[in-house]
Write a protein that holds these residues in place. Structure first.
Motif, PDB file in Angstrom:
ATOM      1  N   LEU A   1       0.814  -1.233   0.000  1.00 32.26           N
ATOM      2  CA  LEU A   1       0.000   0.000   0.000  1.00 32.26           C
ATOM      3  C   LEU A   1       0.840   1.271   0.000  1.00 32.26           C
ATOM      4  O   LEU A   1       2.041   1.224   0.276  1.00 32.26           O
ATOM      5  N   ARG A   2       0.152   2.366  -0.224  1.00 37.76           N
ATOM      6  CA  ARG A   2       0.851   3.657  -0.206  1.00 37.76           C
ATOM      7  C   ARG A   2       1.515   3.889   1.145  1.00 37.76           C
ATOM      8  O   ARG A   2       0.955   3.576   2.187  1.00 37.76           O
ATOM      9  N   GLY A   3       2.700   4.429   1.107  1.00 39.07           N
ATOM     10  CA  GLY A   3       3.415   4.731   2.355  1.00 39.07           C
ATOM     11  C   GLY A   3       4.145   3.522   2.921  1.00 39.07           C
ATOM     12  O   GLY A   3       4.746   3.597   3.999  1.00 39.07           O
ATOM     13  N   ALA A   4       4.120   2.408   2.216  1.00 37.59           N
ATOM     14  CA  ALA A   4       4.782   1.199   2.732  1.00 37.59           C
ATOM     15  C   ALA A   4       6.293   1.402   2.791  1.00 37.59           C
ATOM     16  O   ALA A   4       6.977   0.872   3.667  1.00 37.59           O
ATOM     17  N   GLY A   5       6.803   2.141   1.811  1.00 38.92           N
ATOM     18  CA  GLY A   5       8.255   2.361   1.746  1.00 38.92           C
ATOM     19  C   GLY A   5       8.840   1.785   0.460  1.00 38.92           C
ATOM     20  O   GLY A   5      10.057   1.630   0.355  1.00 38.92           O
ATOM     21  N   LYS A   6       8.005   1.492  -0.508  1.00 38.11           N
ATOM     22  CA  LYS A   6       8.485   0.896  -1.767  1.00 38.11           C
ATOM     23  C   LYS A   6       9.489   1.810  -2.467  1.00 38.11           C
ATOM     24  O   LYS A   6      10.549   1.361  -2.898  1.00 38.11           O
ATOM     25  N   SER A   7       9.125   3.106  -2.562  1.00 37.60           N
ATOM     26  CA  SER A   7      10.026   4.034  -3.268  1.00 37.60           C
ATOM     27  C   SER A   7      11.303   4.252  -2.479  1.00 37.60           C
ATOM     28  O   SER A   7      12.412   4.244  -3.042  1.00 37.60           O
ATOM     29  N   THR A   8      11.138   4.439  -1.166  1.00 37.41           N
ATOM     30  CA  THR A   8      12.303   4.708  -0.320  1.00 37.41           C
ATOM     31  C   THR A   8      13.275   3.528  -0.344  1.00 37.41           C
ATOM     32  O   THR A   8      14.462   3.670  -0.665  1.00 37.41           O
ATOM     33  N   LEU A   9      12.750   2.337  -0.044  1.00 30.91           N
ATOM     34  CA  LEU A   9      13.616   1.154   0.039  1.00 30.91           C
ATOM     35  C   LEU A   9      14.064   0.699  -1.350  1.00 30.91           C
ATOM     36  O   LEU A   9      15.200   0.230  -1.519  1.00 30.91           O
TER      37      LEU A   9
ATOM     38  N   ARG B   1       2.695   7.887   7.624  1.00 31.94           N
ATOM     39  CA  ARG B   1       3.777   8.158   6.665  1.00 31.94           C
ATOM     40  C   ARG B   1       3.287   8.988   5.482  1.00 31.94           C
ATOM     41  O   ARG B   1       3.965   9.904   5.028  1.00 31.94           O
TER      42      ARG B   1
ATOM     43  N   SER C   1      14.812  -1.564   8.044  1.00 27.31           N
ATOM     44  CA  SER C   1      14.046  -2.282   7.008  1.00 27.31           C
ATOM     45  C   SER C   1      14.914  -2.557   5.790  1.00 27.31           C
ATOM     46  O   SER C   1      14.827  -3.619   5.185  1.00 27.31           O
TER      47      SER C   1
ATOM     48  N   GLN D   1       4.378  12.849   4.525  1.00 21.10           N
ATOM     49  CA  GLN D   1       4.949  13.227   3.220  1.00 21.10           C
ATOM     50  C   GLN D   1       4.198  14.408   2.620  1.00 21.10           C
ATOM     51  O   GLN D   1       4.510  14.854   1.524  1.00 21.10           O
TER      52      GLN D   1
ATOM     53  N   THR E   1       7.560  -3.489   8.049  1.00 20.45           N
ATOM     54  CA  THR E   1       8.420  -2.358   8.414  1.00 20.45           C
ATOM     55  C   THR E   1       7.876  -1.579   9.625  1.00 20.45           C
ATOM     56  O   THR E   1       8.465  -0.572  10.020  1.00 20.45           O
TER      57      THR E   1
ATOM     58  N   GLU F   1       9.902   0.186  12.524  1.00 20.68           N
ATOM     59  CA  GLU F   1      11.333   0.113  12.184  1.00 20.68           C
ATOM     60  C   GLU F   1      11.796   1.411  11.553  1.00 20.68           C
ATOM     61  O   GLU F   1      11.003   2.128  10.929  1.00 20.68           O
ATOM     62  N   THR F   2      13.112   1.663  11.651  1.00 22.79           N
ATOM     63  CA  THR F   2      13.657   2.801  10.909  1.00 22.79           C
ATOM     64  C   THR F   2      13.871   2.332   9.467  1.00 22.79           C
ATOM     65  O   THR F   2      13.894   1.123   9.198  1.00 22.79           O
ATOM     66  N   VAL F   3      14.079   3.309   8.594  1.00 25.94           N
ATOM     67  CA  VAL F   3      14.334   2.976   7.188  1.00 25.94           C
ATOM     68  C   VAL F   3      15.565   2.071   7.091  1.00 25.94           C
ATOM     69  O   VAL F   3      15.557   1.063   6.363  1.00 25.94           O
TER      70      VAL F   3
END
Ligand SMILES: Nc1ncnc2c1ncn2[C@@H]1O[C@H](COP(=O)(O)OP(=O)(O)OP(=O)(O)O)[C@@H](O)[C@H]1O
Ligand SMILES: O=C(O)C1=C[C@@H](O)[C@@H](O)[C@H](O)C1
Ligand SMILES: [Mg+2]
Length: 304
Positions: free
Chosen positions: A144-152, A246, A294, A250, A286, A289-291
């Motif tokens: 889902l949105r905000g999961a961290g896909k783009s970041t990770l 998250r 994860s 943003q 995640t 957890e911190t970035v």
């Protein structure tokens, strides 16, 4: 000028006349076809009467066919194939020509109920559609949105030295429209159609890379099956409250804007998609957890 038969060498004169030979081969063929019809019928536990009724042929006609004495029309044969639940090709292909493995697989599939076949297709595509080593070279992150896909995903691509592709962004750039506009112009179905085509193209163009896909990709089973069978997939998961926090942090105030109704929606969507997201090869939760934490778990998962 042709030689009289009695002067032919013995080896040749003992051969049947071409016409006789043809008749013989035809008879063999009809016998084998009959045996195959009978075998399929018996394997399905169907009486001759039942097959005859379903195929709309007389029982006598079917009996003749089974003993190799009847030469049925192609249309009747098609009816019989349908009554037996096989294709015309399957009916005409002698099992003797098949390997033991193929026969075993076919029998196994014949015994499976229709509703399990979709799962079989998916598993076959995932495990055999692509060489496993090739599949693992493309990592797809979903959730889902905000999961961290783009970041990770960006971090992982940099670490592995491969391209990072964000499917939603490719669609926006290809169409020249923001996602919301594509949705309002073409609806969700239209967006999913574009998404499928874009994913297929990205897969053709990249034999390796990290791909982040939109949370709704699971809505279209064929697209999702294709993704699962082409990439090593990781569901990036978080608690609903964390997704919401998250996204808001943003500054993304799209439909999810902090209100109870949006939170309820998010919970519902996550719950509905859970069985689908769980089909990914792996899941990383995640939450809390911190970035960096994860990321190190994701890296280990992908490189181990
Ligand atoms: N453990 C974590 N893993 C990943 N991101 C985290 C974590 N903790 C906090 N975050 C933050 O959560 C946000 C995740 O946003 P990101 O854009 O990566 O999500 P996304 O899955 O790509 O969402 P979207 O579907 O909207 O594209 C980032 O701001 C990131 O810093
Ligand atoms: O989770 C979803 O349903 C969506 C997520 C986005 O990435 C887009 O794919 C679209 O806005 C739908
Ligand atoms: Mg993203």
């Amino acid at each position: 000028m042709s030689k009289p038969a009695d002067t032919l060498p013995a080896r040749l004169s003992s051969l049947p006349e071409p016409a006789d030979e043809q008749t013989h081969t035809d008879a063999e063929f009809l016998k084998a076809l009959g045996a195959r019809v009978r075998e399929l019928r018996e394997r399905r536990g169907m009486t001759r009467k039942l097959v005859a009724r379903e195929a709309q042929v007389s029982e006598r006609h079917l009996a003749h066919l089974e003993t190799g004495d009847g030469n049925v029309s192609i249309v009747l044969l098609r009816h019989i194939a349908q009554a037996l639940g096989v294709s015309l090709v399957e009916l005409l292909t002698s099992e003797v020509e098949d390997s033991v493995e193929r026969r075993l697989i076919r029998r196994f599939l014949e015994r499976l109920p229709q509703h399990r076949l979709e799962e079989v297709i998916f598993r076959l595509m995932r495990d055999f559609g692509h060489d496993e080593a090739v599949r693992r070279k493309r990592v797809a992150l979903l959730g889902l949105r905000g999961a961290g896909k783009s970041t990770l995903g960006a971090m992982l691509a940099a670490e592995l030295g491969v391209p990072f592709i964000e499917l939603d962004k490719v669609i926006v750039s290809d169409t020249g429209m923001p996602i919301s506009e594509i949705f309002s112009l073409y609806g969700q179905a239209g967006y999913r159609r574009i998404e499928k085509q874009t994913l297929e193209r990205v897969m053709r163009d990249h034999t390796e890379g990290v791909i982040s896909v939109g949370g709704g990709i699971v809505a279209r089973p064929d697209t999702y099956d294709f993704l699962l069978s082409s990439c090593f997939t990781v569901w990036v998961k978080a608690q609903p409250e964390e997704h919401m926090a998250r996204v808001i942090a943003q500054g993304d105030m799209r439909p999810m804007a902090g209100n109870d109704e949006a939170m309820e929606d998010l919970r519902r969507i996550l719950e509905a998609r859970e069985p689908l997201y769980s089909r990914a090869d792996h899941t990383i939760d995640t939450s809390g957890e911190t970035v960096d934490m994860s990321f190190s778990r994701l890296k280990q998962l992908v490189t181990s």
